[in-house]
Design a protein around this motif. Structure first.
Motif, PDB file in Angstrom:
ATOM      1  N   ASP A   1       0.854  -1.184   0.000  1.00 15.88           N
ATOM      2  CA  ASP A   1       0.000   0.000   0.000  1.00 15.88           C
ATOM      3  C   ASP A   1       0.891   1.234   0.000  1.00 15.88           C
ATOM      4  OD1 ASP A   1       0.953   0.323   2.613  1.00 15.88           O
ATOM      5  OD2 ASP A   1      -0.865  -0.477   3.519  1.00 15.88           O
ATOM      6  N   ARG A   2       0.277   2.405  -0.050  1.00 18.24           N
ATOM      7  CA  ARG A   2       1.055   3.637  -0.170  1.00 18.24           C
ATOM      8  C   ARG A   2       1.994   3.842   1.020  1.00 18.24           C
ATOM      9  NH1 ARG A   2       0.561   8.946  -2.754  1.00 18.24           N
ATOM     10  NH2 ARG A   2      -0.991   8.004  -4.127  1.00 18.24           N
ATOM     11  N   ASP A   3       1.513   3.648   2.247  1.00 18.96           N
ATOM     12  CA  ASP A   3       2.358   3.876   3.419  1.00 18.96           C
ATOM     13  C   ASP A   3       3.532   2.909   3.454  1.00 18.96           C
ATOM     14  OD1 ASP A   3       0.733   5.939   4.207  1.00 18.96           O
ATOM     15  OD2 ASP A   3      -0.392   4.755   5.670  1.00 18.96           O
ATOM     16  N   GLY A   4       3.248   1.635   3.155  1.00 17.75           N
ATOM     17  CA  GLY A   4       4.330   0.656   3.135  1.00 17.75           C
ATOM     18  C   GLY A   4       5.339   0.946   2.041  1.00 17.75           C
ATOM     19  N   TYR A   5       4.830   1.361   0.902  1.00 14.81           N
ATOM     20  CA  TYR A   5       5.711   1.743  -0.207  1.00 14.81           C
ATOM     21  C   TYR A   5       6.664   2.854   0.217  1.00 14.81           C
ATOM     22  CZ  TYR A   5       6.994   4.880  -4.014  1.00 14.81           C
ATOM     23  OH  TYR A   5       7.687   5.739  -4.823  1.00 14.81           O
ATOM     24  N   LEU A   6       6.123   3.905   0.859  1.00 19.71           N
ATOM     25  CA  LEU A   6       6.951   5.048   1.226  1.00 19.71           C
ATOM     26  C   LEU A   6       8.041   4.644   2.215  1.00 19.71           C
ATOM     27  CD1 LEU A   6       4.335   7.924   1.509  1.00 19.71           C
ATOM     28  CD2 LEU A   6       6.215   7.766  -0.140  1.00 19.71           C
ATOM     29  N   GLU A   7       7.685   3.811   3.186  1.00 16.98           N
ATOM     30  CA  GLU A   7       8.688   3.376   4.166  1.00 16.98           C
ATOM     31  C   GLU A   7       9.831   2.639   3.481  1.00 16.98           C
ATOM     32  OE1 GLU A   7       9.167   3.972   7.309  1.00 16.98           O
ATOM     33  OE2 GLU A   7       7.381   5.208   7.496  1.00 16.98           O
ATOM     34  N   LEU A   8       9.479   1.719   2.587  1.00 16.87           N
ATOM     35  CA  LEU A   8      10.508   0.936   1.919  1.00 16.87           C
ATOM     36  C   LEU A   8      11.285   1.789   0.913  1.00 16.87           C
ATOM     37  CD1 LEU A   8      11.833  -1.798   1.572  1.00 16.87           C
ATOM     38  CD2 LEU A   8      10.107  -2.349  -0.166  1.00 16.87           C
TER      39      LEU A   8
ATOM     40  N   PRO B   1       7.469  -4.904 -16.416  1.00 11.91           N
ATOM     41  CA  PRO B   1       7.596  -6.232 -17.031  1.00 11.91           C
ATOM     42  C   PRO B   1       8.354  -7.249 -16.180  1.00 11.91           C
ATOM     43  CG  PRO B   1       8.111  -4.505 -18.611  1.00 11.91           C
ATOM     44  CD  PRO B   1       8.044  -3.854 -17.265  1.00 11.91           C
ATOM     45  N   ARG B   2       9.255  -6.767 -15.301  1.00 13.11           N
ATOM     46  CA  ARG B   2      10.029  -7.724 -14.516  1.00 13.11           C
ATOM     47  C   ARG B   2       9.430  -7.994 -13.140  1.00 13.11           C
ATOM     48  NH1 ARG B   2      14.756  -3.471 -14.409  1.00 13.11           N
ATOM     49  NH2 ARG B   2      14.431  -2.407 -12.424  1.00 13.11           N
ATOM     50  N   GLY B   3       8.240  -7.442 -12.881  1.00 10.04           N
ATOM     51  CA  GLY B   3       7.525  -7.803 -11.667  1.00 10.04           C
ATOM     52  C   GLY B   3       7.850  -6.979 -10.449  1.00 10.04           C
ATOM     53  N   ASP B   4       8.555  -5.853 -10.602  1.00  8.64           N
ATOM     54  CA  ASP B   4       8.775  -4.978  -9.455  1.00  8.64           C
ATOM     55  C   ASP B   4       7.439  -4.380  -9.019  1.00  8.64           C
ATOM     56  OD1 ASP B   4      11.460  -5.383  -9.179  1.00  8.64           O
ATOM     57  OD2 ASP B   4      12.061  -3.632 -10.334  1.00  8.64           O
ATOM     58  N   VAL B   5       7.194  -4.369  -7.712  1.00  8.24           N
ATOM     59  CA  VAL B   5       5.895  -3.901  -7.211  1.00  8.24           C
ATOM     60  C   VAL B   5       6.002  -2.597  -6.444  1.00  8.24           C
ATOM     61  CG1 VAL B   5       4.855  -6.193  -7.148  1.00  8.24           C
ATOM     62  CG2 VAL B   5       6.126  -5.368  -5.149  1.00  8.24           C
TER      63      VAL B   5
ATOM     64  N   ASN C   1       6.481   0.550  -6.791  1.00  8.29           N
ATOM     65  CA  ASN C   1       6.465   1.669  -7.727  1.00  8.29           C
ATOM     66  C   ASN C   1       5.129   2.370  -7.541  1.00  8.29           C
ATOM     67  OD1 ASN C   1       5.841   3.116 -10.289  1.00  8.29           O
ATOM     68  ND2 ASN C   1       7.844   2.310 -10.908  1.00  8.29           N
ATOM     69  N   LEU C   2       5.170   3.672  -7.295  1.00  7.18           N
ATOM     70  CA  LEU C   2       3.941   4.394  -6.972  1.00  7.18           C
ATOM     71  C   LEU C   2       2.957   4.415  -8.138  1.00  7.18           C
ATOM     72  CD1 LEU C   2       2.547   5.880  -4.698  1.00  7.18           C
ATOM     73  CD2 LEU C   2       3.573   8.008  -5.516  1.00  7.18           C
ATOM     74  N   VAL C   3       3.453   4.319  -9.359  1.00  6.84           N
ATOM     75  CA  VAL C   3       2.542   4.279 -10.502  1.00  6.84           C
ATOM     76  C   VAL C   3       1.603   3.079 -10.389  1.00  6.84           C
ATOM     77  CG1 VAL C   3       2.378   4.038 -13.012  1.00  6.84           C
ATOM     78  CG2 VAL C   3       4.149   5.492 -12.021  1.00  6.84           C
ATOM     79  N   MET C   4       2.160   1.933 -10.027  1.00  5.51           N
ATOM     80  CA  MET C   4       1.337   0.725  -9.881  1.00  5.51           C
ATOM     81  C   MET C   4       0.335   0.871  -8.740  1.00  5.51           C
ATOM     82  SD  MET C   4       4.373  -2.075 -10.344  1.00  5.51           S
ATOM     83  CE  MET C   4       5.691  -1.787 -11.552  1.00  5.51           C
ATOM     84  N   ILE C   5       0.772   1.505  -7.664  1.00 10.41           N
ATOM     85  CA  ILE C   5      -0.114   1.692  -6.517  1.00 10.41           C
ATOM     86  C   ILE C   5      -1.266   2.614  -6.880  1.00 10.41           C
ATOM     87  CG2 ILE C   5      -0.246   2.650  -4.181  1.00 10.41           C
ATOM     88  CD1 ILE C   5       2.662   1.653  -3.794  1.00 10.41           C
ATOM     89  N   VAL C   6      -0.970   3.706  -7.583  1.00 11.60           N
ATOM     90  CA  VAL C   6      -2.017   4.633  -8.006  1.00 11.60           C
ATOM     91  C   VAL C   6      -2.971   3.948  -8.981  1.00 11.60           C
ATOM     92  CG1 VAL C   6      -2.474   6.756  -9.299  1.00 11.60           C
ATOM     93  CG2 VAL C   6      -0.673   6.703  -7.559  1.00 11.60           C
ATOM     94  N   GLN C   7      -2.449   3.110  -9.848  1.00  8.56           N
ATOM     95  CA  GLN C   7      -3.326   2.360 -10.756  1.00  8.56           C
ATOM     96  C   GLN C   7      -4.358   1.538  -9.985  1.00  8.56           C
ATOM     97  OE1 GLN C   7      -0.265   0.522 -13.650  1.00  8.56           O
ATOM     98  NE2 GLN C   7      -2.199   0.561 -14.807  1.00  8.56           N
ATOM     99  N   ARG C   8      -3.884   0.873  -8.931  1.00 11.70           N
ATOM    100  CA  ARG C   8      -4.806   0.052  -8.133  1.00 11.70           C
ATOM    101  C   ARG C   8      -5.779   0.932  -7.353  1.00 11.70           C
ATOM    102  NH1 ARG C   8      -0.027  -2.721  -6.855  1.00 11.70           N
ATOM    103  NH2 ARG C   8      -0.030  -1.819  -4.760  1.00 11.70           N
ATOM    104  N   GLU C   9      -5.264   2.048  -6.802  1.00 10.33           N
ATOM    105  CA  GLU C   9      -6.122   2.933  -6.015  1.00 10.33           C
ATOM    106  C   GLU C   9      -7.247   3.530  -6.865  1.00 10.33           C
ATOM    107  OE1 GLU C   9      -2.969   4.751  -2.710  1.00 10.33           O
ATOM    108  OE2 GLU C   9      -3.400   5.862  -4.543  1.00 10.33           O
ATOM    109  N   ARG C  10      -6.921   3.930  -8.085  1.00 11.36           N
ATOM    110  CA  ARG C  10      -7.865   4.691  -8.906  1.00 11.36           C
ATOM    111  C   ARG C  10      -8.513   3.867 -10.021  1.00 11.36           C
ATOM    112  NH1 ARG C  10      -5.412  10.823  -9.580  1.00 11.36           N
ATOM    113  NH2 ARG C  10      -4.661  11.064  -7.429  1.00 11.36           N
ATOM    114  N   HIS C  11      -8.039   2.623 -10.170  1.00 16.14           N
ATOM    115  CA  HIS C  11      -8.565   1.778 -11.248  1.00 16.14           C
ATOM    116  C   HIS C  11      -8.442   2.504 -12.592  1.00 16.14           C
ATOM    117  CE1 HIS C  11     -10.153  -0.875  -8.148  1.00 16.14           C
ATOM    118  NE2 HIS C  11     -10.716   0.190  -7.590  1.00 16.14           N
ATOM    119  N   CYS C  12      -7.219   3.003 -12.846  1.00 15.46           N
ATOM    120  CA  CYS C  12      -6.999   3.813 -14.044  1.00 15.46           C
ATOM    121  C   CYS C  12      -5.893   3.201 -14.889  1.00 15.46           C
ATOM    122  CB  CYS C  12      -6.651   5.249 -13.659  1.00 15.46           C
ATOM    123  SG  CYS C  12      -5.093   5.420 -12.748  1.00 15.46           S
ATOM    124  N   SER C  13      -5.653   3.801 -16.034  1.00 17.28           N
ATOM    125  CA  SER C  13      -4.594   3.339 -16.933  1.00 17.28           C
ATOM    126  C   SER C  13      -3.222   3.732 -16.395  1.00 17.28           C
ATOM    127  CB  SER C  13      -4.783   3.955 -18.322  1.00 17.28           C
ATOM    128  OG  SER C  13      -4.534   5.357 -18.270  1.00 17.28           O
ATOM    129  N   ALA C  14      -2.191   3.118 -16.963  1.00 15.06           N
ATOM    130  CA  ALA C  14      -0.825   3.450 -16.561  1.00 15.06           C
ATOM    131  C   ALA C  14      -0.509   4.910 -16.875  1.00 15.06           C
ATOM    132  CB  ALA C  14       0.163   2.527 -17.259  1.00 15.06           C
TER     133      ALA C  14
END
Length: 315
Positions: free
Chosen positions: A163-170, A227-231, A233-246
């Motif tokens: 999630d966003r908070d966990g992402y920021l910490e890491l 493509p290599r499965g890195d998770v 990345n805030l772009v991916m998190i925002v995609q899930r949060e907003r259900h939007c395109s990349a």
């Protein structure tokens, strides 16, 4: 995807004139500590690592710039070893990082490990001439950096996306920005008084200056990381949060980063009042302002470099 991945930065960037000198010394350092199979690797040269150091620390002298260039090279090459299968095996990543943390606290490096000898050399050069308080802070920040990598590896194989908070910490750990900002003092050979270093205004400036490059970098590196499965990345998190395109997610992340830039500028303008309120002496004010200016100079220089470097271009 749109190519509009630039930010409007109100801070000017400058460049150290000692780049050619530092380039020669950095090549020699890569030969002594072979983190690359070839010190003249054309792909690595295209990253313009020395130029990042020259933009990030424009007031560095020749030898200090060479140290900064070696540090930049270490960050990139250490991080890149985890881009492949090793980066999905946290039980193997952890011992690598634990050995480097041990070196940080006095253990002798394994002379057969270029990573360990390279870091031991960097740490010894970094602490030279710096007071104990700075060394303790720098050691903590390096430990945070190294210890974040096993968690990043574990995240790549976890069934639960961050999630966003966990992402920021890491991200704040793996980005190494606190260690980079410690070098503002080391290269300038000064130490910021504790009362102002930990003042809320300067702490906010430091955090913003650390987070803005991460957001910008997430957008630029997204085409390579997805493509290599890195998770992480805030772009991916925002995609899930907003259900939007990349593309929509990239635009949202850049808009967030732009707001952070503007907030950083507002806080920077408040610093003279902060110094007055704290009752800093003239010398203390000069040191604190030099440090704050160093943070935003790094930010401006990094963003200029990031827009040009070949590191984030797919090949």
């Amino acid at each position: 995807m749109s190519d509009d991945t630039s930010l409007e930065i109100p801070f000017p960037y400058r460049r150290s004139p000692h780049g050619p000198y530092a380039t020669a010394l950095h090549r020699d350092w890569l030969i002594r500590h072979p983190l690359l199979p070839d010190a003249d690797h054309p792909g690595y040269a295209h990253w313009e690592v020395v130029d990042l150091a020259a933009l990030g620390y424009p007031d560095a002298g020749p030898d200090e710039l060479a140290l900064a260039a070696d540090l930049m090279g270490f960050y990139f090459l250490f991080d890149d070893q985890f881009d492949g299968p090793l980066g999905r095996r946290p039980t193997e990543v952890a011992p690598i990082c634990e050995r480097l943390i041990a070196v940080l606290h006095g253990a002798r490096p394994d002379q057969h490990s270029p990573v360990e000898t390279a870091f031991a050399d960097l740490w010894a050069r970094s602490v030279r001439g710096m007071p104990a308080r700075w060394q303790a802070r720098a050691a903590y920040n390096w430990e945070y950096y190294f210890a974040s990598h096993p968690a990043e590896a574990a995240g790549r194989i976890s069934a639960r996306p961050p999630d966003r908070d966990g992402y920021l910490e890491l991200r704040r750990g793996t980005a190494a920005m606190e260690t980079i900002f410690d070098m503002v003092e080391r290269i300038g050979q000064f130490e910021v008084p504790a009362s102002v270093l930990h003042h809320p205004v300067l702490r906010q400036i430091r955090q913003l200056a650390a987070d803005i490059p991460s957001l910008s970098n997430d957008v630029r590196s997204f085409p390579l990381e997805a493509p290599r499965g890195d998770v992480n990345n805030l772009v991916m998190i925002v995609q899930r949060e907003r259900h939007c395109s990349a593309e929509e997610a990239c635009s949202a992340v850049m808009a967030e980063a732009q707001l952070m830039v503007e907030r950083c500028a507002e806080l920077h303008e408040r610093l003279p009042d902060v110094f007055l309120e704290l009752g800093l002496s003239r010398i203390e004010r000069t040191i604190a302002q030099r440090y704050a200016d160093g943070l935003i100079t790094w930010l401006a220089g990094y963003l200029s470099w990031e827009a040009r470097t070949g590191r984030y271009h797919a090949v």
